[in-house]
Design a protein around this motif. Structure first.
Motif, PDB file in Angstrom:
ATOM      1  N   LYS A  34       0.830  -1.215   0.000  1.00 16.34           N
ATOM      2  CA  LYS A  34       0.000   0.000   0.000  1.00 16.34           C
ATOM      3  C   LYS A  34       0.859   1.257   0.000  1.00 16.34           C
ATOM      4  O   LYS A  34       0.534   2.247  -0.662  1.00 16.34           O
ATOM      5  N   LYS A  35       1.969   1.239   0.728  1.00 20.51           N
ATOM      6  CA  LYS A  35       2.872   2.397   0.761  1.00 20.51           C
ATOM      7  C   LYS A  35       3.493   2.646  -0.605  1.00 20.51           C
ATOM      8  O   LYS A  35       3.617   3.793  -1.041  1.00 20.51           O
ATOM      9  N   VAL A  36       3.879   1.578  -1.306  1.00 17.51           N
ATOM     10  CA  VAL A  36       4.482   1.724  -2.639  1.00 17.51           C
ATOM     11  C   VAL A  36       3.449   2.257  -3.633  1.00 17.51           C
ATOM     12  O   VAL A  36       3.752   3.143  -4.444  1.00 17.51           O
ATOM     13  N   VAL A  37       2.229   1.759  -3.567  1.00 20.59           N
ATOM     14  CA  VAL A  37       1.159   2.257  -4.454  1.00 20.59           C
ATOM     15  C   VAL A  37       0.901   3.734  -4.172  1.00 20.59           C
ATOM     16  O   VAL A  37       0.801   4.550  -5.098  1.00 20.59           O
ATOM     17  N   ALA A  38       0.806   4.094  -2.906  1.00 23.59           N
ATOM     18  CA  ALA A  38       0.580   5.498  -2.537  1.00 23.59           C
ATOM     19  C   ALA A  38       1.728   6.374  -3.032  1.00 23.59           C
ATOM     20  O   ALA A  38       1.502   7.486  -3.521  1.00 23.59           O
ATOM     21  N   LEU A  39       2.943   5.882  -2.939  1.00 27.96           N
ATOM     22  CA  LEU A  39       4.110   6.632  -3.417  1.00 27.96           C
ATOM     23  C   LEU A  39       4.033   6.876  -4.919  1.00 27.96           C
ATOM     24  O   LEU A  39       4.289   7.978  -5.390  1.00 27.96           O
ATOM     25  N   HIS A  40       3.648   5.853  -5.674  1.00 25.62           N
ATOM     26  CA  HIS A  40       3.490   6.011  -7.130  1.00 25.62           C
ATOM     27  C   HIS A  40       2.399   7.025  -7.452  1.00 25.62           C
ATOM     28  O   HIS A  40       2.564   7.859  -8.350  1.00 25.62           O
ATOM     29  N   LEU A  41       1.285   6.952  -6.742  1.00 29.18           N
ATOM     30  CA  LEU A  41       0.188   7.888  -6.995  1.00 29.18           C
ATOM     31  C   LEU A  41       0.595   9.321  -6.653  1.00 29.18           C
ATOM     32  O   LEU A  41       0.308  10.247  -7.405  1.00 29.18           O
ATOM     33  N   ARG A  42       1.259   9.509  -5.522  1.00 27.51           N
ATOM     34  CA  ARG A  42       1.707  10.860  -5.146  1.00 27.51           C
ATOM     35  C   ARG A  42       2.706  11.418  -6.151  1.00 27.51           C
ATOM     36  O   ARG A  42       2.736  12.619  -6.403  1.00 27.51           O
TER      37      ARG A  42
END
Length: 139
Positions: A34-42
């Motif tokens: 979830k942290k990696v996905v959030a990082l990509h989205l940000r």
């Protein structure tokens, strides 16, 4: 309408685990994903949809097993052929959706309660990824 491509293999939401004291927790692999996905989205610098109803369309591309990629044709399928085959195996689509919504909450939209309409599909691909189309409704 905004489109995002997250170049990460989809991961289904895991079941909560419980300590001996009865406290629930999430597996570290799930939290990290979830942290990696959030990082990509940000990194794509999305405009937060703070209020109003939204529609979200999600496509989860998962890596195929060998039985699918060679089954009917006796030859390896090309990626564009594979991406037309729907996944009818576990994990369930709703578990992919739950994990993605948790990861994108507060980045793409203020709260997942804003989602008034949603579509989701799982397809095979040699290039695992998640594609999102998000649109404000009523505009």
């Amino acid at each position: 309408m905004t489109r995002y491509v997250i170049p990460i293999a989809p991961k289904p939401q895991s079941r909560p685990r419980f300590t001996r004291n009865g406290r629930a927790y999430e597996l570290k692999e799930m939290t990290d994903w979830k942290k990696v996905v959030a990082l990509h989205l940000r990194g794509k610098q999305p405009e937060l949809i703070a209020k109003g109803a939204i529609m979200m369309c999600m496509t989860f591309y998962v890596y195929p097993p060998q039985t699918v990629s060679k089954a009917k044709t006796k030859r390896p399928l090309e990626n564009r052929e594979l991406e037309k085959i729907f996944v009818d195996k576990r994990p369930d689509t709703d578990n992919y959706v739950k994990a993605l919504l948790d990861a994108s909450d507060g980045i793409l939209f203020k709260d997942d309660g804003q989602i008034a309409a949603m579509t989701a599909q799982k397809l095979y691909s040699l290039n695992p990824r998640i594609e999102i189309v998000i649109e404000e409704m009523g505009k």
